[in-house]
Scaffold this motif. Structure first.
Motif, PDB file in Angstrom:
ATOM      1  N   LYS A  13       0.842  -1.201   0.000  1.00 21.32           N
ATOM      2  CA  LYS A  13       0.000   0.000   0.000  1.00 21.32           C
ATOM      3  C   LYS A  13       0.875   1.248   0.000  1.00 21.32           C
ATOM      4  O   LYS A  13       1.847   1.335   0.725  1.00 21.32           O
ATOM      5  CB  LYS A  13      -0.915  -0.003   1.221  1.00 21.32           C
ATOM      6  CG  LYS A  13      -1.921  -1.147   1.161  1.00 21.32           C
ATOM      7  CD  LYS A  13      -2.984  -0.995   2.193  1.00 21.32           C
ATOM      8  CE  LYS A  13      -4.116  -1.965   1.898  1.00 21.32           C
ATOM      9  NZ  LYS A  13      -5.280  -1.667   2.691  1.00 21.32           N
ATOM     10  N   LYS A  14       0.473   2.206  -0.847  1.00 24.48           N
ATOM     11  CA  LYS A  14       1.199   3.461  -0.995  1.00 24.48           C
ATOM     12  C   LYS A  14       0.367   4.593  -0.417  1.00 24.48           C
ATOM     13  O   LYS A  14      -0.836   4.661  -0.640  1.00 24.48           O
ATOM     14  CB  LYS A  14       1.475   3.713  -2.476  1.00 24.48           C
ATOM     15  CG  LYS A  14       2.294   4.934  -2.742  1.00 24.48           C
ATOM     16  CD  LYS A  14       2.636   5.041  -4.208  1.00 24.48           C
ATOM     17  CE  LYS A  14       3.585   6.203  -4.408  1.00 24.48           C
ATOM     18  NZ  LYS A  14       4.135   6.222  -5.758  1.00 24.48           N
ATOM     19  N   TYR A  29      -4.105   5.069   2.406  1.00 28.57           N
ATOM     20  CA  TYR A  29      -3.250   4.114   1.706  1.00 28.57           C
ATOM     21  C   TYR A  29      -4.064   3.396   0.648  1.00 28.57           C
ATOM     22  O   TYR A  29      -5.109   2.841   0.934  1.00 28.57           O
ATOM     23  CB  TYR A  29      -2.638   3.112   2.688  1.00 28.57           C
ATOM     24  CG  TYR A  29      -1.520   3.719   3.492  1.00 28.57           C
ATOM     25  CD1 TYR A  29      -0.216   3.664   3.028  1.00 28.57           C
ATOM     26  CD2 TYR A  29      -1.767   4.387   4.678  1.00 28.57           C
ATOM     27  CE1 TYR A  29       0.817   4.250   3.738  1.00 28.57           C
ATOM     28  CE2 TYR A  29      -0.745   4.972   5.397  1.00 28.57           C
ATOM     29  CZ  TYR A  29       0.550   4.898   4.919  1.00 28.57           C
ATOM     30  OH  TYR A  29       1.562   5.486   5.618  1.00 28.57           O
ATOM     31  N   ASP A  30      -3.597   3.461  -0.594  1.00 28.60           N
ATOM     32  CA  ASP A  30      -4.226   2.762  -1.705  1.00 28.60           C
ATOM     33  C   ASP A  30      -3.349   1.590  -2.119  1.00 28.60           C
ATOM     34  O   ASP A  30      -2.126   1.601  -1.919  1.00 28.60           O
ATOM     35  CB  ASP A  30      -4.394   3.697  -2.901  1.00 28.60           C
ATOM     36  CG  ASP A  30      -5.648   4.554  -2.820  1.00 28.60           C
ATOM     37  OD1 ASP A  30      -6.461   4.331  -1.899  1.00 28.60           O
ATOM     38  OD2 ASP A  30      -5.808   5.434  -3.664  1.00 28.60           O
ATOM     39  N   HIS A  32      -1.009  -0.516  -4.107  1.00 28.78           N
ATOM     40  CA  HIS A  32       0.041  -0.278  -5.097  1.00 28.78           C
ATOM     41  C   HIS A  32       0.307  -1.555  -5.892  1.00 28.78           C
ATOM     42  O   HIS A  32       0.496  -1.508  -7.103  1.00 28.78           O
ATOM     43  CB  HIS A  32       1.313   0.193  -4.388  1.00 28.78           C
ATOM     44  CG  HIS A  32       2.453   0.468  -5.297  1.00 28.78           C
ATOM     45  ND1 HIS A  32       2.477   1.526  -6.167  1.00 28.78           N
ATOM     46  CD2 HIS A  32       3.632  -0.194  -5.496  1.00 28.78           C
ATOM     47  CE1 HIS A  32       3.607   1.519  -6.839  1.00 28.78           C
ATOM     48  NE2 HIS A  32       4.323   0.477  -6.463  1.00 28.78           N
ATOM     49  N   THR A  68       9.457  -0.099  -7.963  1.00 27.75           N
ATOM     50  CA  THR A  68       8.764   1.058  -7.400  1.00 27.75           C
ATOM     51  C   THR A  68       8.547   0.960  -5.893  1.00 27.75           C
ATOM     52  O   THR A  68       7.931   1.833  -5.304  1.00 27.75           O
ATOM     53  CB  THR A  68       7.401   1.248  -8.087  1.00 27.75           C
ATOM     54  OG1 THR A  68       6.637   0.044  -7.939  1.00 27.75           O
ATOM     55  CG2 THR A  68       7.570   1.565  -9.552  1.00 27.75           C
ATOM     56  N   MET A  73       6.088   2.839   2.066  1.00 24.36           N
ATOM     57  CA  MET A  73       4.907   2.011   1.831  1.00 24.36           C
ATOM     58  C   MET A  73       4.651   1.081   3.007  1.00 24.36           C
ATOM     59  O   MET A  73       5.490   0.947   3.896  1.00 24.36           O
ATOM     60  CB  MET A  73       5.091   1.217   0.552  1.00 24.36           C
ATOM     61  CG  MET A  73       5.200   2.107  -0.669  1.00 24.36           C
ATOM     62  SD  MET A  73       5.456   1.139  -2.164  1.00 24.36           S
ATOM     63  CE  MET A  73       5.510   2.429  -3.378  1.00 24.36           C
TER      64      MET A  73
END
Length: 108
Positions: A13-14, A29-30, A32, A68, A73
């Protein structure tokens, strides 16, 4: 590395920052990435070193390399949330990464 060991599904989650209707920033947090991972608890010397600094809830995740990924995160695994504290590009081969993460409260 035996790919069959990658049997646990984890979610990376980012953090994103949005504004509410009053203009205040809200950190969320979405998702990723969702990945298969090898998950293990620390043991032996690693466990005792973590316990010495009150980080006994540290877990080691091994995944295929993700360019990435960074320490800002979080990882969600089995309903628990983990802060990433260290990422190791194993042997600098860009094939696998070992992530050490510590369990945090789900509200973060």
């Amino acid at each position: 590395m035996n790919i069959g060991e990658f049997r646990h599904l984890i979610t990376i989650k980012k953090q994103i920052v949005e504004q509410d209707i009053n203009g205040f920033e809200i950190k969320k947090y979405d998702i990723h990435a969702t990945l298969w991972a090898k998950v293990s608890n620390l043991h032996g010397k690693e466990f005792f070193e973590a316990a010495a600094i009150q980080k006994e809830k540290t877990v080691k995740f091994t995944i295929r390399s993700v360019k990435t990924l960074d320490e800002t995160m979080k990882i969600e695994f089995q309903g628990k949330l983990y802060d990433i504290i260290f990422i190791d590009n194993i042997k600098y081969e860009n094939k696998y990464m070992e992530i050490k993460a510590i369990e945090v409260s789900i509200s973060g």
